[in-house]
Design a protein around this motif. Structure first.
Motif, short mmCIF file in Angstrom:
data_model
loop_
_atom_site.label_atom_id
_atom_site.label_comp_id
_atom_site.label_asym_id
_atom_site.label_seq_id
_atom_site.Cartn_x
_atom_site.Cartn_y
_atom_site.Cartn_z
N TYR A 43 0.82 -1.36 -0.15
CA TYR A 43 -0.26 0.16 0.07
C TYR A 43 0.89 1.29 0.00
O TYR A 43 1.61 1.49 1.11
N HIS A 109 0.07 -1.14 17.76
CA HIS A 109 0.41 -2.39 17.26
C HIS A 109 1.13 -3.32 17.70
O HIS A 109 0.88 -4.61 17.33
N GLY A 113 -0.42 -7.27 18.35
CA GLY A 113 0.23 -8.54 17.67
C GLY A 113 0.55 -9.62 18.86
O GLY A 113 0.03 -10.69 18.47
N GLN A 114 1.21 -8.89 19.90
CA GLN A 114 1.36 -10.13 21.01
C GLN A 114 0.12 -10.73 21.65
O GLN A 114 0.31 -11.80 21.82
N LEU A 116 -2.68 -11.12 20.15
CA LEU A 116 -3.55 -11.91 19.36
C LEU A 116 -2.68 -13.18 19.19
O LEU A 116 -3.17 -14.36 19.17
N THR A 117 -1.39 -13.19 19.23
CA THR A 117 -0.53 -14.38 19.10
C THR A 117 -0.76 -15.19 20.60
O THR A 117 -1.10 -16.29 20.36
N LYS A 120 -4.27 -17.12 20.89
CA LYS A 120 -4.35 -18.59 19.94
C LYS A 120 -4.25 -19.68 21.11
O LYS A 120 -4.71 -20.74 20.67
N ARG A 204 -0.74 0.87 10.24
CA ARG A 204 -1.53 -0.20 9.58
C ARG A 204 -2.97 -0.73 10.11
O ARG A 204 -3.93 -1.43 9.50
N LEU A 208 -5.95 -1.61 7.55
CA LEU A 208 -6.71 -2.84 7.80
C LEU A 208 -8.08 -2.26 7.24
O LEU A 208 -8.96 -3.10 6.77
N GLU A 211 -8.70 -1.90 3.75
CA GLU A 211 -8.49 -3.09 3.29
C GLU A 211 -9.58 -4.24 3.10
O GLU A 211 -9.92 -4.78 2.45
N ALA B 121 -6.64 -13.31 12.21
CA ALA B 121 -5.53 -13.67 12.95
C ALA B 121 -5.44 -15.06 12.49
O ALA B 121 -4.14 -15.71 12.56
N ALA B 127 3.49 -16.32 14.92
CA ALA B 127 3.11 -14.91 15.49
C ALA B 127 2.35 -13.93 14.62
O ALA B 127 2.52 -14.06 13.65
N VAL B 128 1.43 -13.34 15.26
CA VAL B 128 0.52 -12.56 14.49
C VAL B 128 1.08 -11.03 14.65
O VAL B 128 1.51 -10.50 15.65
N SER B 129 0.93 -10.20 13.23
CA SER B 129 1.28 -9.01 13.26
C SER B 129 0.14 -8.25 12.54
O SER B 129 -0.56 -8.98 12.29
N TYR B 130 0.20 -6.99 12.43
CA TYR B 130 -0.87 -6.34 11.70
C TYR B 130 -0.70 -6.77 10.21
O TYR B 130 -1.76 -6.80 9.36
N ASP B 131 0.50 -7.23 9.76
CA ASP B 131 0.73 -7.53 8.35
C ASP B 131 -0.07 -8.93 8.11
O ASP B 131 -0.69 -9.24 7.14
N LEU B 133 -2.93 -9.63 9.65
CA LEU B 133 -4.16 -9.11 9.68
C LEU B 133 -4.61 -8.66 8.19
O LEU B 133 -5.74 -8.54 7.69
N LEU B 134 -3.71 -7.84 7.55
CA LEU B 134 -3.79 -7.11 6.43
C LEU B 134 -3.96 -8.16 5.40
O LEU B 134 -4.74 -7.85 4.06
#
Lengths: 376, 425
Positions: A43, A109, A113-114, A116-117, A120, A204, A208, A211, B121, B127-131, B133-134
């Motif tokens: 992008y 961000h 991310g942490q 969300l990881t 899981k 981002r 998101l 997108e 996710a 490991a999850v990042s915004y990338d 998700l994108l």
């Protein structure tokens, strides 16, 4: 009672730089747009360059209490106050009304991310989420996220303590901010108003959201009004744009330089059936004095279908001419898209580019607006 | 020039012809009013999400509207829909799906929530990042999330449902948003732009992260047990606000057009006052000047003097700072009379409905006038010696109330005050 409404202050901050000059140059084709293709690939975004924040936000503690979208806005608001010559006028700033078009919600961000990881594999996801949020969210981040805290920070940093309202709702928030500001001054409900918005494209989390709706362009952009379905989408840009509007009477009384006249502003929201945008704009044009030779400035988001409808509407009043697409110069700035388009139109009029200007704003998902301006 | 349809400033008088309400006390104004004046609390232990590890585990949520998990904008939309349905129905203005006026909506800020981000996710172990998700978003298989989390969507759907005119306004002035929505409707009618306005405040955003954010600011009461005693505005032992949810709607009309169609007039919005505070992001000016000016401006706008006010519908959040500042500001505006002028906080029962609060309390203010009964401030057991006011402690009181000032103050230096009356000033 209808008061004439004039623009006496313009504050612009974008990838092109700050102030009127670089934006006018770009609109005249004398300066190239700045696009970052790498940082958020695929992008492209129009990034904010290096800004000496201290020049408008002197206290580091204030800078720290804000997220970038708020800093951009506070900075641009400061430029507008400077331009209107009221930055040092405590009395004027105590009466100055404010309408801000804002989004909000800048995320951390890395933390997201942490979490969300971790979610899981968490044995008890709800409890895990509570623990992590309690431990990892910065307490002040919340305030940096609140939509109305751009207005709040303008108040704190610049000492503007008139009433403020914050409009939300993407592009149309920017249209309605300018519309309501104009209407209130025209009706004598306010004498002087600071109106505008800001957007930080270098996020981002916002990419998101857009997108998800398939609204973003990937790869190298071609001009907004040349994009075709499948090769279209928004290229967002970091922008702050504020205007000082006041009644002509007020401007005259304080000897302010009038940069342009804001003659009329209208807004509409139609269901997006085929041709609906065109019909909405054409209907709105009836409420504006449109000069065929006037300047055309568009806040189009970059979606081919919407652009085609906007073109069709403009063809009805100014056949054969393509508007200046502000998104091609500074990127599409969502809530700030219409304010920056109006600001650019006013700047061009103040530089003698034309006698009048027609500004169109069509939201990527909803809302259509029009402003008409004339030279002072 | 004051005529019978214009105010002292020569502007169109603004009448209220419909009101609607949903809070943790119930659905509809009849239910809400009965419970509010009975001094009942809608605050309860949160069951919507796990509260383990949280310092605050109570709120005035509105439950049972969805049978499946939902996002904050969906609940906010539902609350607004229910409230507006009641208000528009009462006003009897226009026809179904064709409301002949503009829409002004106070809506909470929205953003993608954890459940949606978890879907994006995916199930993989990486490991999850915004990338991540994108990349998932780029498949365009979750388009509904885009519309759901646009700021303008709640108002958009209300506008579509009720057929309001023009471009709907979604606004925020933090905790005074609901009052601002009403103020904007008043202004549009006074400008002659519209004869009617649908003004709504809605907030259905009690989720874990929202609660934790306020908790991290030390803004919330931690008196979790019993929940109904946590919100204690003006009490010495008040220790923060309790989050609440709700939706409130008002149909405003120019008095001229309301009268012409023979509508029942529920009351008038006589004045609005508004002042910014540049002191601090969350704290009010120590001298209370912005709140004082907002109240005074509202009175001036209404063409009234302080002695005309019969009751103050307080912002009354139950935070140590707000209640002290508000009491001080009211005393500055109303003078020695303030010790006997009734002031009460609806938030003692419904909690702080945040974005909706100004509209919720506007509805309660109008009901106070119409029914001649002042709702109490409940949980008032330890008077604060620094707030020597008549807070209508614990029990509702019958009284002739012709004019009310309703206060709303918010983070970011927002101060909005509205004056309601039973007739023109």
């Amino acid at each position: 009672m209808t008061e004439a409404v004039v623009i006496t202050g313009i504050g612009l901050l974008s990838s092109l730089g700050e102030g009127i000059a670089p934006h006018v140059e770009a609109a005249r084709g004398a300066r190239k747009a700045v696009i970052d293709f790498e940082s958020f690939a695929p992008y492209p975004v129009h990034p904010l360059g290096t800004v000496e924040l201290d020049r408008q936000i002197p206290k580091k503690s204030d800078q720290r209490q804000m997220e970038p979208w708020q800093r951009i806005g506070v900075y641009a608001a400061g430029l507008a106050l400077d331009s209107a010559g009221i930055k040092g006028d405590a009395e004027a700033k105590d009466r100055l009304h404010v309408i801000v078009a804002a989004g909000g919600g800048e995320r951390d961000h890395a933390v997201d991310g942490q979490i969300l990881t971790g979610l899981k594999t968490a044995a008890n996801p709800g409890v895990f989420l509570n623990e992590r949020l309690l431990g990892d969210l910065r307490p002040t981040l919340f305030l940096a996220q609140l939509s109305n805290l751009l207005a709040g920070n303008i108040s704190i940093v610049h000492g503007v303590t008139g009433p403020s309202r914050t409009f939300m709702g993407e592009e149309q928030a920017g249209v309605d901010a300018v519309r309501v500001a104009h209407a209130r001054i025209a009706a004598g409900q306010a004498e002087m108003l600071l109106v505008g918005g800001s957007y930080n494209a270098e996020r981002r989390d916002m990419l998101l959201l857009f997108e998800l709706g398939g609204a973003l362009l990937k790869g190298a952009p071609i001009p907004t009004f040349s994009r075709t379905p499948g090769q279209d989408g928004m290229v967002t840009g970091s922008v702050g744009a504020f205007l000082v509007l006041e009644s002509a009477k007020s401007a005259m009384a304080r000897g302010a330089k009038v940069l342009a006249r804001l003659d009329a502003v209208s807004a509409d929201r139609v269901r997006r059936d085929d041709g609906a945008i065109t019909r909405s704009l054409v209907k709105q044009f009836l409420g504006h004095h449109v000069e065929p030779a006037g300047l055309l400035v568009s806040a189009a988001p970059g979606l081919a279908g919407a652009a085609a409808e906007e073109s069709a509407a403009l063809a009805a009043v100014a056949a054969g001419r393509t508007p200046v697409a502000v998104g091609d110069l500074v990127g599409h700035a969502i809530e700030a898209a219409f304010p920056v388009a109006v600001a650019l139109a006013a700047a061009l009029l103040s530089e003698g580019e034309a006698a009048s200007a027609l500004v169109t704003g069509v939201g990527h998902h909803r809302g259509e607006g029009v402003a008409s301006l004339s030279a002072a | 020039m004051m005529t019978d349809v214009r105010d002292a400033h020569g502007r169109p008088l603004v009448a209220v012809t419909g009101i609607g309400l949903v809070t943790s006390l119930g659905r509809g104004k009849a239910d809400n009013w009965a419970r509010l004046t009975a001094g009942q609390s809608g605050i309860h232990r949160i069951t919507r999400f796990p509260v383990e590890g949280l310092r605050t585990s109570i709120a005035g949520t509105v439950d049972d509207l969805f049978s499946q998990p939902f996002a904050a904008p969906e609940l906010s939309e539902k609350l607004a829909m229910l409230a507006a349905d009641e208000a528009v129905g009462q006003a009897g203005l226009g026809s179904r799906g064709n409301f002949p006026g503009q829409l002004f909506m106070a809506v909470p800020p929205v953003e993608l929530e954890w459940p949606q981000k978890q879907v994006l996710a995916g199930d993989g172990a990486e490991a999850v990042s915004y990338d991540t998700l994108l990349a998932a978003a780029a498949a365009h298989t979750h388009r509904a999330y885009h519309e759901m989390f646009l700021f303008g969507t709640v108002a958009d759907r209300i506008a579509d449902h009720f057929g309001t005119r023009g471009s709907p306004i979604s606004l925020s002035t933090a905790c005074s948003s609901g009052a601002t929505a009403i103020q904007m409707g008043v202004e549009a009618i006074r400008r002659g732009e519209t004869d009617a306005a649908l003004c709504i405040g809605t907030d259905g955003s009690v989720h874990a992260e929202a609660l934790i954010r306020f908790s991290l600011l030390s803004a919330l009461s931690t008196h979790n047990d019993p929940p109904e005693e946590a919100s204690k505005p003006f009490s010495k032992n008040r220790d923060g606000f309790v989050m609440g949810e709700g939706g409130a709607a008002l149909v405003l009309e120019s008095y001229a057009s309301a009268r012409a169609r023979g509508a029942e007039i529920l009351g008038f919005v006589l004045g609005c006052g508004e002042k910014g505070d540049g002191f601090h992001r969350t704290r009010s000016s120590p001298d209370g000047r912005p709140a004082i000016v907002a109240m005074q401006d509202a009175l001036t706008d209404a063409g009234l003097e302080p002695y005309h006010i019969d009751y103050v519908n307080a912002h009354g959040t139950s935070t140590p700072e707000n209640d002290k500042m508000e009491a001080m500001s009211c005393t500055a505006v109303f003078g020695p009379r303030m010790t006997s002028l009734p002031i009460s906080s609806n938030k003692s029962m419904v909690g702080h409905t945040l974005t909706a609060a100004g509209a919720v309390e506007a509805v309660f203010s109008l009901l106070t006038i119409a029914r001649g009964r002042i709702p109490p401030t409940i949980n008032y057991r330890e008077p604060d010696p620094n707030i020597p006011l008549d807070v209508v402690p614990n029990l509702a009181r019958d009284a002739r109330v012709r004019r009310v000032i309703s206060n709303s103050f918010g983070f970011g230096g927002q101060n909005t005050c509205l004056v309601f009356g039973d007739g023109p000033a």
